[in-house]
Design a protein around this motif. Sequence first.
Motif, PDB file in Angstrom:
ATOM      1  N   SER A  96      79.259  35.065  12.869  1.00 25.48           N
ATOM      2  CA  SER A  96      78.332  34.141  13.531  1.00 25.48           C
ATOM      3  C   SER A  96      76.918  34.699  13.545  1.00 25.48           C
ATOM      4  N   TYR A  97      76.806  35.997  13.784  1.00 26.87           N
ATOM      5  CA  TYR A  97      75.499  36.661  13.806  1.00 26.87           C
ATOM      6  C   TYR A  97      74.809  36.511  12.450  1.00 26.87           C
TER       7      TYR A  97
ATOM      8  N   ARG B   3      75.567  34.348  10.014  1.00 30.17           N
ATOM      9  CA  ARG B   3      75.352  32.931   9.715  1.00 30.17           C
ATOM     10  C   ARG B   3      74.083  32.439  10.400  1.00 30.17           C
ATOM     11  N   ARG B   4      73.870  32.861  11.633  1.00 28.59           N
ATOM     12  CA  ARG B   4      72.663  32.429  12.355  1.00 28.59           C
ATOM     13  C   ARG B   4      71.409  32.972  11.662  1.00 28.59           C
TER      14      ARG B   4
ATOM     15  N   ASN C  55      68.481  30.663  10.107  1.00 30.28           N
ATOM     16  CA  ASN C  55      67.089  30.894  10.499  1.00 30.28           C
ATOM     17  C   ASN C  55      66.209  31.202   9.291  1.00 30.28           C
TER      18      ASN C  55
ATOM     19  N   LEU D 183      76.124  22.521   9.306  1.00 29.04           N
ATOM     20  CA  LEU D 183      76.645  23.232  10.480  1.00 29.04           C
ATOM     21  C   LEU D 183      77.687  22.397  11.221  1.00 29.04           C
TER      22      LEU D 183
ATOM     23  N   GLN E 163      77.029  23.661  19.895  1.00 28.97           N
ATOM     24  CA  GLN E 163      76.860  24.894  19.119  1.00 28.97           C
ATOM     25  C   GLN E 163      75.732  24.751  18.096  1.00 28.97           C
TER      26      GLN E 163
ATOM     27  N   GLU F 187      72.367  26.933  18.017  1.00 28.05           N
ATOM     28  CA  GLU F 187      72.043  27.692  16.809  1.00 28.05           C
ATOM     29  C   GLU F 187      70.639  27.384  16.304  1.00 28.05           C
TER      30      GLU F 187
END
Length: 175
Positions: free
Chosen positions: A66-67, A69-70, A74, A131, A141, A145
Motif C-alpha cells: 500500500s505504501y 502503491r500510494r 502520487n 484504484l 480508501q 489515497e
Amino acid sequence: MMGGDVKTSERADADFTAFVEGAQPRLSRVAVLLTGNRATAEDLLQEAFIRTYLNWGKVRPQGAYSYTRRILVNLNTDRWRRRHLEPVVGDIGDDHVSAAASRGYATVDHRDSIVHELAGLSDRERTIVVLRYFLDLSERQVAEELDISVGTVKSTCSRALARLGTQRVGEGRLS
C-alpha cells in the motif's frame, strides 16, 4: 557491533528484494493502467521502489504494498499535473492478476482494450477508476489515497463510467 549492523542491513535488503519480486508484477500493471504507457509506467514504478527503499526501515512489512502503491499514484499525479500529455495506448502484459482484475478481464477479448478505453478518460478519472475498480478499493480508501472527498470519488467515477459506456456503445460493443 559493526557486524550486527551489516547483518541487519543485509536482512533489510533481502526483505526489500523479496517485497519487490512479489509486488512488481501487480504494481507494474497498475502503473500501466494509470499512465497508459509501459515506458512511463516502468519509470514511475522504479522511482516508487527507490522511494520505498529509502524509507524501508520505517515501512511496516504488511503495509509495504500500500505504501509503494500510494507513492506510485502520487508520482503519477505529479506527472500529469506538471504537464498534461495525451496518454499513449500500451500493453499491460500477462503478469500476475488479482482475483478482482481476473473477473473483469474474463469479459474482455483483449487486455489491451482496457488500456485503450482508459486512455479516453482524463488522468484523474483514469486514476480513480483504476484504484476503485482494478484495485477494488472502497470509495473512502480512494478518497484518502488521493486526498479528495468521497463525493468527488463518486461523481468522478459516475462520469468516467458513463464515458466508458458511451465509448462501448459507439464501438458497437454493447447492445
